[in-house]
Design a protein around this motif. Structure first.
Motif, PDB file in Angstrom:
ATOM      1  N   CYS A  10      11.557  -8.899 -11.133  1.00  0.00           N
ATOM      2  CA  CYS A  10      10.290  -9.343 -11.730  1.00  0.00           C
ATOM      3  C   CYS A  10       9.225  -9.311 -10.640  1.00  0.00           C
ATOM      4  N   VAL A  11       8.184  -8.527 -10.874  1.00  0.00           N
ATOM      5  CA  VAL A  11       7.087  -8.430  -9.918  1.00  0.00           C
ATOM      6  C   VAL A  11       5.872  -9.097 -10.556  1.00  0.00           C
ATOM      7  N   TYR A  12       5.450 -10.218  -9.995  1.00  0.00           N
ATOM      8  CA  TYR A  12       4.350 -11.013 -10.534  1.00  0.00           C
ATOM      9  C   TYR A  12       3.022 -10.542  -9.958  1.00  0.00           C
ATOM     10  N   ALA A  31      15.962   4.925  -6.455  1.00  0.00           N
ATOM     11  CA  ALA A  31      15.017   5.344  -7.498  1.00  0.00           C
ATOM     12  C   ALA A  31      14.402   4.078  -8.079  1.00  0.00           C
ATOM     13  N   PHE A  32      13.089   4.123  -8.329  1.00  0.00           N
ATOM     14  CA  PHE A  32      12.357   3.009  -8.943  1.00  0.00           C
ATOM     15  C   PHE A  32      11.865   3.464 -10.306  1.00  0.00           C
ATOM     16  N   SER A  33      11.915   2.579 -11.274  1.00  0.00           N
ATOM     17  CA  SER A  33      11.327   2.902 -12.578  1.00  0.00           C
ATOM     18  C   SER A  33      10.821   1.634 -13.258  1.00  0.00           C
ATOM     19  N   VAL A  34       9.738   1.832 -14.011  1.00  0.00           N
ATOM     20  CA  VAL A  34       9.125   0.751 -14.790  1.00  0.00           C
ATOM     21  C   VAL A  34       8.802   1.335 -16.163  1.00  0.00           C
ATOM     22  N   PRO A  35       9.348   0.764 -17.239  1.00  0.00           N
ATOM     23  CA  PRO A  35       9.033   1.275 -18.578  1.00  0.00           C
ATOM     24  C   PRO A  35       7.543   1.161 -18.881  1.00  0.00           C
ATOM     25  N   ASP A  36       7.029   2.095 -19.688  1.00  0.00           N
ATOM     26  CA  ASP A  36       5.614   2.088 -20.066  1.00  0.00           C
ATOM     27  C   ASP A  36       5.205   0.805 -20.788  1.00  0.00           C
ATOM     28  N   SER A  37       6.158   0.139 -21.415  1.00  0.00           N
ATOM     29  CA  SER A  37       5.843  -1.082 -22.167  1.00  0.00           C
ATOM     30  C   SER A  37       5.525  -2.278 -21.262  1.00  0.00           C
ATOM     31  N   GLU A  38       5.875  -2.192 -19.980  1.00  0.00           N
ATOM     32  CA  GLU A  38       5.622  -3.286 -19.043  1.00  0.00           C
ATOM     33  C   GLU A  38       4.142  -3.276 -18.640  1.00  0.00           C
ATOM     34  N   LYS A  39       3.463  -4.422 -18.777  1.00  0.00           N
ATOM     35  CA  LYS A  39       2.027  -4.527 -18.474  1.00  0.00           C
ATOM     36  C   LYS A  39       1.747  -5.793 -17.685  1.00  0.00           C
ATOM     37  N   TRP A  40       0.697  -5.741 -16.875  1.00  0.00           N
ATOM     38  CA  TRP A  40       0.172  -6.910 -16.190  1.00  0.00           C
ATOM     39  C   TRP A  40      -1.344  -6.868 -16.263  1.00  0.00           C
ATOM     40  N   TRP A  43      -7.694  -9.602 -13.935  1.00  0.00           N
ATOM     41  CA  TRP A  43      -8.816 -10.290 -14.589  1.00  0.00           C
ATOM     42  C   TRP A  43      -8.692 -10.127 -16.089  1.00  0.00           C
ATOM     43  N   ARG A  44      -9.343  -9.117 -16.677  1.00  0.00           N
ATOM     44  CA  ARG A  44      -9.189  -8.843 -18.122  1.00  0.00           C
ATOM     45  C   ARG A  44      -8.638  -7.450 -18.391  1.00  0.00           C
ATOM     46  N   LYS A  45      -8.399  -6.687 -17.328  1.00  0.00           N
ATOM     47  CA  LYS A  45      -7.938  -5.305 -17.445  1.00  0.00           C
ATOM     48  C   LYS A  45      -6.418  -5.268 -17.512  1.00  0.00           C
ATOM     49  N   ARG A  46      -5.878  -4.854 -18.675  1.00  0.00           N
ATOM     50  CA  ARG A  46      -4.433  -4.756 -18.881  1.00  0.00           C
ATOM     51  C   ARG A  46      -3.995  -3.335 -18.541  1.00  0.00           C
ATOM     52  N   CYS A  47      -2.920  -3.226 -17.750  1.00  0.00           N
ATOM     53  CA  CYS A  47      -2.435  -1.899 -17.368  1.00  0.00           C
ATOM     54  C   CYS A  47      -0.955  -1.971 -17.010  1.00  0.00           C
ATOM     55  N   PRO A 112      -7.048  -8.242  -1.068  1.00  0.00           N
ATOM     56  CA  PRO A 112      -6.193  -9.313  -0.557  1.00  0.00           C
ATOM     57  C   PRO A 112      -6.590 -10.718  -1.012  1.00  0.00           C
ATOM     58  N   TRP A 113      -7.868 -10.947  -1.242  1.00  0.00           N
ATOM     59  CA  TRP A 113      -8.347 -12.284  -1.601  1.00  0.00           C
ATOM     60  C   TRP A 113      -8.515 -12.485  -3.113  1.00  0.00           C
ATOM     61  N   MET A 114      -8.088 -11.505  -3.929  1.00  0.00           N
ATOM     62  CA  MET A 114      -8.323 -11.600  -5.379  1.00  0.00           C
ATOM     63  C   MET A 114      -7.061 -11.788  -6.216  1.00  0.00           C
ATOM     64  N   TYR A 115      -5.969 -12.203  -5.648  1.00  0.00           N
ATOM     65  CA  TYR A 115      -4.740 -12.385  -6.426  1.00  0.00           C
ATOM     66  C   TYR A 115      -4.821 -13.596  -7.354  1.00  0.00           C
ATOM     67  N   TRP A 116      -5.775 -14.465  -7.147  1.00  0.00           N
ATOM     68  CA  TRP A 116      -5.927 -15.663  -7.971  1.00  0.00           C
ATOM     69  C   TRP A 116      -6.275 -15.332  -9.426  1.00  0.00           C
ATOM     70  N   ASN A 117      -6.874 -14.158  -9.700  1.00  0.00           N
ATOM     71  CA  ASN A 117      -7.264 -13.836 -11.078  1.00  0.00           C
ATOM     72  C   ASN A 117      -6.314 -12.851 -11.748  1.00  0.00           C
ATOM     73  N   ASN A 118      -5.137 -12.636 -11.165  1.00  0.00           N
ATOM     74  CA  ASN A 118      -4.145 -11.731 -11.729  1.00  0.00           C
ATOM     75  C   ASN A 118      -3.155 -12.510 -12.591  1.00  0.00           C
ATOM     76  N   HIS A 119      -2.635 -11.835 -13.626  1.00  0.00           N
ATOM     77  CA  HIS A 119      -1.718 -12.493 -14.559  1.00  0.00           C
ATOM     78  C   HIS A 119      -0.602 -11.546 -14.977  1.00  0.00           C
ATOM     79  N   GLY A 120       0.516 -12.133 -15.370  1.00  0.00           N
ATOM     80  CA  GLY A 120       1.619 -11.372 -15.927  1.00  0.00           C
ATOM     81  C   GLY A 120       2.578 -10.851 -14.875  1.00  0.00           C
ATOM     82  N   MET A 121       3.556 -10.114 -15.367  1.00  0.00           N
ATOM     83  CA  MET A 121       4.559  -9.524 -14.488  1.00  0.00           C
ATOM     84  C   MET A 121       5.121  -8.280 -15.143  1.00  0.00           C
TER      85      MET A 121
END
Length: 130
Positions: A10-12, A31-40, A43-47, A112-121
């Motif tokens: 889990c990457v927060y 090998a690293f993989s992340v399914p397309d359904s995973e989003k974080w 601020w308000r930008k979901r990706c 580096p100073w903007m992690y306070w407005n990030n959400h999800g994992m």
């Protein structure tokens, strides 16, 4: 980690360093993989793990990101807590060969100073292939 074994991490988005619990040494491959359904959310930008490109308002801040050459919120990996040799993962990276031994850390690429407005994992799969 044994060859063929997969770790689910889990990457927060609001953490500067997410400890994967995976230790690597030279000669191993992953090998690293992340399914397309995973989003974080930045601020308000979901990706997803591929992150997103700058718009006109945030373009001047690109060089201040932790990894300037990567997209906003793109999934990044490091060996140890050092940004000297960051690995840009995004949603998939095959045949990663560790540049040095150590612990893998993951994060969303941001200022580096903007992690306070990030959400999800997002859930990252790390598989040892060699």
């Amino acid at each position: 980690m044994r060859v063929g074994h997969t770790a689910y991490i889990c990457v927060y988005a609001d953490r500067r360093w997410n400890d994967s619990g995976v230790d690597v040494i030279s000669g191993q491959a992953f090998a690293f993989s992340v399914p397309d359904s995973e989003k974080w959310i930045d601020w308000r930008k979901r990706c997803g793990a591929e992150g997103y490109n700058s718009n006109r308002m945030i373009r001047p801040w690109e060089n201040f990101r932790r990894v300037p050459r990567a997209r906003w919120f793109q999934l990044i990996c490091t060996v140890g807590k050092s940004l000297r040799s960051p690995i840009i993962i995004g949603s998939q990276l095959i045949n990663f060969l560790p540049p040095s031994p150590g612990r893998l850390y993951l994060f969303a690429n941001d200022l580096p100073w903007m992690y306070w407005n990030n959400h999800g994992m997002i859930a990252v799969r790390i598989t040892r292939t060699k």
